[in-house]
Design a protein around this motif. Sequence first.
Motif, PDB file in Angstrom:
ATOM      1  N   LYS A 106      -0.982   6.216  14.352  1.00  0.00           N
ATOM      2  CA  LYS A 106      -0.393   4.871  14.270  1.00  0.00           C
ATOM      3  C   LYS A 106       0.668   4.592  13.403  1.00  0.00           C
ATOM      4  CE  LYS A 106      -4.603   2.373  15.737  1.00  0.00           C
ATOM      5  NZ  LYS A 106      -5.942   1.470  15.136  1.00  0.00           N
ATOM      6  N   LEU A 107       1.622   3.776  13.620  1.00  0.00           N
ATOM      7  CA  LEU A 107       2.870   3.638  12.308  1.00  0.00           C
ATOM      8  C   LEU A 107       2.732   2.127  12.187  1.00  0.00           C
ATOM      9  CD1 LEU A 107       4.130   5.759  14.721  1.00  0.00           C
ATOM     10  CD2 LEU A 107       5.446   6.181  12.704  1.00  0.00           C
ATOM     11  N   HIS A 108       2.566   1.811  10.581  1.00  0.00           N
ATOM     12  CA  HIS A 108       2.442   0.610  10.366  1.00  0.00           C
ATOM     13  C   HIS A 108       3.752   0.074   9.453  1.00  0.00           C
ATOM     14  CE1 HIS A 108      -1.395   0.697  11.279  1.00  0.00           C
ATOM     15  NE2 HIS A 108      -1.559   1.694  10.825  1.00  0.00           N
ATOM     16  N   ARG A 109       4.749  -0.800   9.691  1.00  0.00           N
ATOM     17  CA  ARG A 109       5.929  -0.936   8.882  1.00  0.00           C
ATOM     18  C   ARG A 109       5.518  -2.227   8.027  1.00  0.00           C
ATOM     19  NH1 ARG A 109      10.297  -4.798   8.755  1.00  0.00           N
ATOM     20  NH2 ARG A 109      12.053  -3.699   7.726  1.00  0.00           N
ATOM     21  N   LEU A 110       5.204  -1.831   6.763  1.00  0.00           N
ATOM     22  CA  LEU A 110       4.723  -2.631   5.844  1.00  0.00           C
ATOM     23  C   LEU A 110       4.961  -2.258   4.384  1.00  0.00           C
ATOM     24  CD1 LEU A 110       1.007  -2.438   6.915  1.00  0.00           C
ATOM     25  CD2 LEU A 110       2.261  -4.407   7.226  1.00  0.00           C
ATOM     26  N   ALA A 111       5.266  -3.198   3.505  1.00  0.00           N
ATOM     27  CA  ALA A 111       5.590  -2.827   2.011  1.00  0.00           C
ATOM     28  C   ALA A 111       4.310  -2.557   1.120  1.00  0.00           C
ATOM     29  CB  ALA A 111       6.545  -3.831   1.604  1.00  0.00           C
ATOM     30  N   LEU A 112       4.339  -1.790   0.380  1.00  0.00           N
ATOM     31  CA  LEU A 112       3.051  -1.876  -0.591  1.00  0.00           C
ATOM     32  C   LEU A 112       3.490  -2.563  -1.695  1.00  0.00           C
ATOM     33  CD1 LEU A 112       2.813   2.048  -0.770  1.00  0.00           C
ATOM     34  CD2 LEU A 112       1.198   0.596   0.111  1.00  0.00           C
ATOM     35  N   GLY A 113       2.408  -3.251  -2.316  1.00  0.00           N
ATOM     36  CA  GLY A 113       2.504  -4.063  -3.311  1.00  0.00           C
ATOM     37  C   GLY A 113       1.799  -5.599  -3.126  1.00  0.00           C
ATOM     38  N   GLY A 114       1.624  -5.739  -1.921  1.00  0.00           N
ATOM     39  CA  GLY A 114       0.980  -7.115  -1.428  1.00  0.00           C
ATOM     40  C   GLY A 114      -0.280  -6.545  -0.421  1.00  0.00           C
ATOM     41  N   HIS A 136      10.948   1.523  -6.762  1.00  0.00           N
ATOM     42  CA  HIS A 136       9.981   1.609  -5.775  1.00  0.00           C
ATOM     43  C   HIS A 136       8.849   0.589  -6.120  1.00  0.00           C
ATOM     44  CE1 HIS A 136      12.834   4.651  -4.518  1.00  0.00           C
ATOM     45  NE2 HIS A 136      11.861   4.879  -3.402  1.00  0.00           N
ATOM     46  N   VAL A 137       7.500   0.885  -6.036  1.00  0.00           N
ATOM     47  CA  VAL A 137       6.406   0.341  -6.160  1.00  0.00           C
ATOM     48  C   VAL A 137       5.811   0.379  -7.641  1.00  0.00           C
ATOM     49  CG1 VAL A 137       4.446  -0.403  -5.221  1.00  0.00           C
ATOM     50  CG2 VAL A 137       6.181   0.034  -3.674  1.00  0.00           C
ATOM     51  N   GLY A 138       5.402  -0.571  -8.033  1.00  0.00           N
ATOM     52  CA  GLY A 138       4.728  -0.452  -9.326  1.00  0.00           C
ATOM     53  C   GLY A 138       3.041  -0.562  -9.156  1.00  0.00           C
ATOM     54  N   PRO A 139       2.243  -0.698 -10.559  1.00  0.00           N
ATOM     55  CA  PRO A 139       0.913  -0.412 -10.178  1.00  0.00           C
ATOM     56  C   PRO A 139       0.229  -1.711  -9.097  1.00  0.00           C
ATOM     57  CG  PRO A 139       1.454  -1.203 -12.340  1.00  0.00           C
ATOM     58  CD  PRO A 139       2.795  -0.542 -11.666  1.00  0.00           C
ATOM     59  N   GLU A 140       0.956  -2.543  -8.951  1.00  0.00           N
ATOM     60  CA  GLU A 140       0.347  -3.703  -8.300  1.00  0.00           C
ATOM     61  C   GLU A 140       0.003  -3.269  -6.740  1.00  0.00           C
ATOM     62  OE1 GLU A 140       4.892  -3.604  -7.631  1.00  0.00           O
ATOM     63  OE2 GLU A 140       3.527  -3.579  -9.187  1.00  0.00           O
ATOM     64  N   GLU A 165       3.602   5.591 -18.322  1.00  0.00           N
ATOM     65  CA  GLU A 165       3.580   5.320 -19.639  1.00  0.00           C
ATOM     66  C   GLU A 165       3.696   3.789 -19.901  1.00  0.00           C
ATOM     67  OE1 GLU A 165       2.511   7.191 -21.863  1.00  0.00           O
ATOM     68  OE2 GLU A 165       2.391   9.115 -21.022  1.00  0.00           O
ATOM     69  N   ARG A 166       4.598   3.416 -18.954  1.00  0.00           N
ATOM     70  CA  ARG A 166       4.931   1.988 -18.996  1.00  0.00           C
ATOM     71  C   ARG A 166       3.767   0.752 -18.662  1.00  0.00           C
ATOM     72  NH1 ARG A 166       9.773   1.152 -15.767  1.00  0.00           N
ATOM     73  NH2 ARG A 166      10.689   2.639 -17.113  1.00  0.00           N
ATOM     74  N   SER A 167       3.244   1.496 -17.188  1.00  0.00           N
ATOM     75  CA  SER A 167       2.101   0.400 -16.651  1.00  0.00           C
ATOM     76  C   SER A 167       1.311   1.000 -16.072  1.00  0.00           C
ATOM     77  CB  SER A 167       2.962  -0.495 -15.799  1.00  0.00           C
ATOM     78  OG  SER A 167       3.826   0.350 -14.721  1.00  0.00           O
ATOM     79  N   PHE A 168       1.338   2.471 -15.497  1.00  0.00           N
ATOM     80  CA  PHE A 168       0.161   2.901 -14.717  1.00  0.00           C
ATOM     81  C   PHE A 168      -0.847   3.365 -15.567  1.00  0.00           C
ATOM     82  CE2 PHE A 168       3.323   2.791 -11.091  1.00  0.00           C
ATOM     83  CZ  PHE A 168       2.513   2.906 -10.094  1.00  0.00           C
TER      84      PHE A 168
END
Length: 210
Positions: A106-114, A136-140, A165-168
């Motif tokens: 399967k292929l899913h056109r989606l954005a990470l973060g939500g 790109h995507v942060g720890p959210e 170092e900043r957030s992850f």
Amino acid sequence: MAGDKHKGLLGSVYAAKSPDEIAALYDAWAATYEKEMAEIGYRHPSVGLALLTRHLARGAAPVLDAGAGTGLLGEWLAILGYPHVEALDISEGMLAVAAAKGCYRKLHRLALGGALPFADGQFAGVTAVGVFSTGHVGPEGLGELVRCTRKNGVIVLTIKLALWERSFRAAVAELVGAGCVSIAEETPPYVSMPTDKATTPSKGMVLRVS
């Protein structure tokens, strides 16, 4: 080096300000992406593949390739014994290239973060390789990947060290402290694109869902 900047579409992607802009840039890049990344020695897929095979049993299914791009990782997952792999990516153009390889169920056109449209514990394993990077995507994006991975399943990440170092670091520590995951493995720092002078180090990580 401090004064160096990424060139071409790679530089444009890193400088993007919105998910729509990122998607459009990757759409434009899809046809030449693999050739150009090979020329700069792109290592994230190899690192991610090694980590997944070390921590997820052959035959485990399904696996989600989050940020699949053109399927650099997916085509190897099928060869190495993962029979059901699904792709997620923000770019329709990149997914079209991946689809042509025939390695994804399967292929899913989606954005990470939500929020993601997957059931709790749906996947035996998740890879997010080259996703947690500049522009790109942060720890959210982590929480939803943990939610849709089953207990004792694994999440394989590559993370730019500056973002670690900043957030992850704090985000992963919070997940560990809450009993959601444990850290199964961390790699030493490595440079993901060794012939691109602007590339800064990253690390690989495996999280096991509790």
